[in-house]
Design an enzyme around this catalytic site. Structure first.
Site, mmCIF file in Angstrom:
data_model
loop_
_atom_site.group_PDB
_atom_site.id
_atom_site.type_symbol
_atom_site.label_atom_id
_atom_site.label_comp_id
_atom_site.label_asym_id
_atom_site.label_seq_id
_atom_site.Cartn_x
_atom_site.Cartn_y
_atom_site.Cartn_z
ATOM 1 N N GLN A 1 -3.534 11.316 14.728
ATOM 2 C CA GLN A 1 -3.631 11.785 13.513
ATOM 3 C C GLN A 1 -2.578 10.694 12.490
ATOM 4 O OE1 GLN A 1 -5.560 13.510 11.854
ATOM 5 N NE2 GLN A 1 -6.411 15.041 12.864
ATOM 6 N N CYS B 1 -12.996 18.030 9.223
ATOM 7 C CA CYS B 1 -12.779 17.131 8.112
ATOM 8 C C CYS B 1 -13.894 16.734 7.206
ATOM 9 C CB CYS B 1 -12.330 15.837 8.618
ATOM 10 S SG CYS B 1 -13.823 14.936 10.005
ATOM 11 N N GLU C 1 -13.691 15.715 26.258
ATOM 12 C CA GLU C 1 -13.638 14.721 25.192
ATOM 13 C C GLU C 1 -14.676 13.731 25.883
ATOM 14 O OE1 GLU C 1 -13.853 12.082 22.558
ATOM 15 O OE2 GLU C 1 -12.302 13.522 21.935
ATOM 16 N N CYS D 1 0.794 -1.108 -0.082
ATOM 17 C CA CYS D 1 0.029 -0.216 -0.127
ATOM 18 C C CYS D 1 0.836 1.053 0.060
ATOM 19 C CB CYS D 1 -0.874 -0.113 1.015
ATOM 20 S SG CYS D 1 -1.960 1.696 1.221
#
Length: 463
Positions: free
Chosen positions: A290, A415, A340, A166
């Protein structure tokens, strides 16, 4: 009134000139005003297309032959690109990808948010838009009695058996997948069969630290007790010194969800470490981190620029995850409060603050839309709020909580341009003016785009 009939029929062969491209990367051509969406076609190209689906107002086609090619068309370097679907834009030059992503943001803000006449800067891209992913999770299958690994074919759960590599993931991840598969195969560890709900090894996940070069291998299994598991781990760690952690995740459920609830460390540490911008992060098997650290640094630098901190500000970081943005902010703020909903993420955030000896950041478990009104009632008055929500965007109650707290500035990291545009419209009605938008390409070769938005409270609303 006569019913309008589409000008094309299923299986018909037509010639199209493509005028535009969708946010999913499909070319758009029209016949008598009737749009056909065709994957892998580029604007400016003329092509022969087979019509495969006809609806009332639009249809879908398959590219048969390109008659006139766009100068932006390139040969995809991946040998399974047209089978896989993990990437959607490898047939397009990188310059065109960046332009397409900026246009995607611009169109969403205009059509959904009715936001025009603001600077939307050119997309910040990568010098080398390959081999950027620090995490990969690959399904395991069986073919002719041998273990195979590979991504699924588009719209299926059939593993692509001729997938050699990949090329958007770190090379070490490719090597570790190959190594685990070969050793497990030699030791007779069976692959999970989702149709029959039997077998043992479901997925192999590899996480790597770009700066530290540390690697974690996660073996996702149906059962906890696996024959020859100790031998598998022993051979991996003796052969590959970069491996610092081997974790087993047990997922006994008949589900498409990759990770189960229970994990245990088989060898090494529960964490590997990585650094972004001088801040060190501990990354566990389940940590949200990330996947493109190079672009994450650019994204966070822009968020810091828009926050315009002088060292005197109180900042709230909503949807703070493991504290990545919070700790960047804390270096330049008086105090940072992170919130969160995932308890494990907050635990990681607290550990990361200790790891970096950052004492002016506090982290809380809860839904931001509920915690923030409580903070307001306690007298907390943030100067800046930074928000980085999931793809669904922000709940209206959360947006209202931000508006009620009246920070001077909001930095919105998004996003999903569509939900961003919807949320910016609500914030605009609440007194916040969108000043600038900076798209950042976190996921080259795919249609995804992130952006950072700077909003300021209107002077009238500050009174």
């Amino acid at each position: 009134m006569t019913k309008k009939t589409p000008p094309v029929k299923k299986n018909e062969l037509v010639e199209l000139i493509f005028e535009d491209i969708t946010h999913e990367g499909a070319g758009v051509g029209k016949i008598g005003g009737y749009p056909l969406f065709v994957p892998y076609a580029l604007p400016g190209e003329k092509a022969k297309v087979k019509v495969i689906n006809v609806k009332k107002n639009f249809g879908f086609g398959k590219l048969v032959e390109t008659v006139e090619e766009s100068p932006a068309r390139v040969d995809p370097p991946c040998n399974v690109y047209y089978k896989c679907g993990g990437c959607q834009l490898q047939h397009m030059s990188y310059e065109m990808q960046l332009e397409m992503k900026r246009n995607q943001v611009q169109n969403a803000l205009k059509k959904i948010g009715h936001i025009v006449d603001i600077p939307i800067h050119p997309t910040i891209g990568m010098e080398d838009p390959w081999r950027y992913r620090n995490k990969v999770q690959i399904p395991v299958g069986s073919q002719n009695g041998e273990l195979i690994t590979g991504f699924y074919r588009k719209r299926s759960h059939d593993i692509i058996d001729d997938m050699e590599r990949c090329i958007i993931t770190d090379e070490v991840n490719d090597r570790m997948i190959d190594a685990v598969r070969e050793i497990a195969n030699r030791l007779g560890i069976s692959a999970y069969d989702e149709e029959k709900n039997r077998g043992l090894l479901r997925h192999i996940m590899v996480r790597s630290g770009q700066e530290t070069k540390q690697t974690m291998i996660v073996l996702i299994t149906k059962k906890e007790k696996i024959p020859a598991l100790e031998k598998l781990v022993d051979e991996i760690v003796k052969t590959y010194p970069e491996v610092k952690s081997v974790v087993q995740n047990i997922n006994p459920e008949r589900t498409n969800v990759i990770l189960g609830k229970k994990s245990k460390v088989l060898w090494g540490d529960p964490y590997i470490y990585d650094e972004i911008g001088g801040i060190r992060f501990a990354i566990s098997a389940k940590s949200f981190y990330q996947v493109n650290p190079v672009q994450t640094k650019k994204l966070y630098d822009k968020a810091l620029e828009y926050a315009a901190l002088t060292g005197k500000e109180t900042v709230i970081d909503a949807y703070c995850g493991i504290g990545t943005i919070s700790l960047f902010l804390a270096k330049n703020a008086k105090k940072v409060y992170g919130v969160e909903v995932v308890p494990e993420a907050i635990s990681d955030a607290k550990e990361n603050a200790k790891l970096n000896q950052i004492e002016n950041a506090e982290f809380f478990v809860g839904q931001a839309e509920k915690v923030m009104p409580w903070w307001k009632a306690q007298g907390l008055r943030p100067d800046v709020i930074v928000v980085d929500p999931p793809r669904k965007g922000c709940d209206e109650s959360f947006l209202q909580a931000m508006i009620d707290m009246k920070p001077k500035r909001i930095v919105y990291v998004s996003c999903n341009p569509s939900t961003l545009a919807r949320d910016l419209k609500i914030l605009d009605e609440g007194g916040y003016e969108t000043k600038e938008v900076q798209p950042v390409d976190m996921f080259p070769q795919t249609t995804h785009i992130e952006c950072v938005v700077w909003l300021e409270l209107d002077f009238v609303d500050q009174k």
